[in-house]
Write an enzyme that holds these catalytic residues in place. Structure first.
Site, short mmCIF file in Angstrom:
data_model
loop_
_atom_site.label_atom_id
_atom_site.label_comp_id
_atom_site.label_asym_id
_atom_site.label_seq_id
_atom_site.Cartn_x
_atom_site.Cartn_y
_atom_site.Cartn_z
N CYS A 1 -54.40 -59.30 -95.06
CA CYS A 1 -54.55 -60.34 -94.04
C CYS A 1 -55.40 -61.54 -94.49
O CYS A 1 -55.02 -62.70 -94.30
CB CYS A 1 -55.14 -59.74 -92.76
SG CYS A 1 -56.39 -58.47 -93.03
N HIS B 1 -59.45 -63.74 -88.17
CA HIS B 1 -60.39 -63.80 -89.30
C HIS B 1 -60.71 -65.27 -89.60
O HIS B 1 -59.82 -66.12 -89.57
CB HIS B 1 -59.77 -63.22 -90.57
CG HIS B 1 -59.51 -61.74 -90.56
ND1 HIS B 1 -59.92 -60.89 -89.57
CD2 HIS B 1 -58.87 -60.96 -91.47
CE1 HIS B 1 -59.54 -59.65 -89.86
NE2 HIS B 1 -58.89 -59.67 -91.00
O1 L14 Z 1 -55.25 -53.98 -97.00
O2 L14 Z 1 -60.19 -53.11 -92.29
O3 L14 Z 1 -54.08 -54.83 -95.44
O4 L14 Z 1 -59.80 -55.15 -91.70
C1 L14 Z 1 -56.08 -54.77 -93.71
C2 L14 Z 1 -57.16 -54.52 -92.71
C3 L14 Z 1 -57.29 -53.25 -95.29
C4 L14 Z 1 -58.36 -53.04 -94.26
C5 L14 Z 1 -55.05 -54.19 -95.80
C6 L14 Z 1 -59.55 -54.16 -92.38
C7 L14 Z 1 -55.96 -53.68 -94.72
C8 L14 Z 1 -58.46 -54.28 -93.40
#
Ligand code: L14
Ligand code: 25A
Length: 336
Positions: free
Chosen positions: A131, A245
């Site tokens: 993300c 985010h």
């Molecule tokens: O690798 O905890 O796509 O915010 C995305 C969410 C890893 C953890 C990924 C989090 C996940 C992330």
């Protein structure tokens, strides 16, 4: 793949990302003929609503993918490792949201605004990037094309929804407890109290002192931008925000880019909304970007500490552009 009446499976349909996938498939009128929601046995039999119809959640298993055209996975990397190959063998095309296959050389890692051409070489599976990386590369790509980016230094301010539904509930419960005079809070998803706090720790730590989340930003950026020479330095931080985010991004370019020119380029680029009027207190905010599709950019300014530097503030909904929306945009490329 067929272009109409597709049989679409969503693995992890009851999760935060899976739920966004169902909404976005509906909103964008993706040509779904039949929707098959899959999750763990905890959710087996639960009813979800898709296009006004009730659909029943089935347990994700080896036999889930007979006749499926498209499988969208968002049930964690360990489930993807086991079941994505099963779906591909059954003849489905998989778009996988997890980190399981992203860095495999034979697997395209795609952000449609940045590297749509990479999709052509898929062998049944396309990976959806992390993300924080997605929203950053949407902004970097047009600047790289204009002035070649040499180095990026990024610090993130990541919402709890990235860690799933239980994480959203943990922030809510901790906030409620602390505002009601409790001094100790229960924690299970995050390693420390997240309410009224910032945690410089997302995903697991590696031997080099960085977290996996930080290394994903570094490695995935090079792969998506198809340029191994871009140096990236990342610090990823969890903040007590529910959705979207935010990122502070410093870039160094080969050619000089003035702030005005950079803003002009960003304003014209696909998938970006420039919100940059600081005098009137207009800049992207997580609370405004939550629930929206674009990547929002503001605070564009030159960095006087180096020859050719720029600073940017980048915000996007991590469940939409950061996960579900990007995956469905990939699926739209597949059927185009
Ligand atoms: O690798 O905890 O796509 O915010 C995305 C969410 C890893 C953890 C990924 C989090 C996940 C992330
Ligand atoms: O396993 P990983 O790699 O560590 O990652 C999993 C975590 O990351 C989130 C996901 O969020 C989960 O917390 N996640 C994964 N990929 C993500 C991405 N790209 C991501 N977040 C952002 N971006 P989630 O909880 O919102 O969604 C999880 C979904 O996966 C299904 N699932 C889980 N285990 C499964 C499975 N499906 C099939 N087989 C399995 N073994 C999950 O379905 C959900 O759809 P569910 O039925 O397990 O969840 C229904 C409810 O149960 C809660 N819950 C989840 N885990 C637990 C739990 N309750 C108790 N104990 C648990 N361990 C959920 O909150 C949900 O309400």
């Amino acid at each position: 793949m067929r272009r109409d009446g597709l049989k679409v499976a969503v693995a992890g349909a009851t999760g935060a990302v899976g739920n966004a996938m169902l909404s976005i498939l509906e909103e964008r009128n993706f040509p779904v003929g039949q929707l098959v929601p899959l999750a763990s046995e905890r959710s087996e039999g639960r009813k979800l609503v898709f296009k006004g119809q009730e659909v029943t959640v089935r347990k994700l298993s080896e036999d889930s993918f007979q006749g499926i055209d498209l499988a969208l996975f968002s049930a964690g990397a360990s489930r993807s490792e086991v079941f994505a190959p099963v779906a591909v063998s059954a003849g489905a095309v998989v778009v996988d949201n997890s980190s399981a296959f992203r860095m495999k050389p034979e697997v395209p890692l795609v952000v449609p605004e940045v590297n749509p051409q990479a999709i052509k070489r898929h062998q049944g599976l396309i990976a959806n990037p992390n993300c924080s990386t997605i929203q950053m590369v949407v902004a970097l790509k047009p600047l790289h094309d204009a002035a070649r980016i040499k180095r990026v230094v990024v610090s993130t301010y990541q919402s709890v929804s990235g860690a799933g539904l239980r994480a959203i509930e943990e922030l809510r419960l901790q906030t409620h407890a602390l505002l009601n005079g409790q001094t100790e809070v229960a924690k299970s998803v995050f390693p420390h109290q997240i309410a009224f706090n910032c945690l410089p720790h997302i995903d697991a730590f590696l031997e080099n002192g960085y977290t996996k989340e930080e290394m994903k930003m570094i490695l995935e950026t090079k792969k998506i931008m198809e340029d191994e020479s871009i140096a990236v330095s990342a610090t990823t931080v969890r903040v007590p925000v529910f959705y979207a985010h935010s990122e502070s991004v410093n870039i160094e370019t080969e050619r000089k880019l003035g702030a005005a020119e950079a803003k002009e380029i960003l304003a014209k680029a696909p998938g970006i909304i420039l919100v940059d009027d600081p005098i009137n207190k207009h800049y992207p905010l997580a609370i405004h970007c939550a629930g929206k599709d674009p990547v929002f950019i503001g605070r564009v300014r030159e960095d006087p500490s180096i020859e050719n530097g720029l600073n940017l503030w980048i915000v996007a909904d991590n469940l939409r552009k950061g996960a579900a929306l990007n995956a469905i945009q990939i699926a739209e490329l597949l059927i185009r």
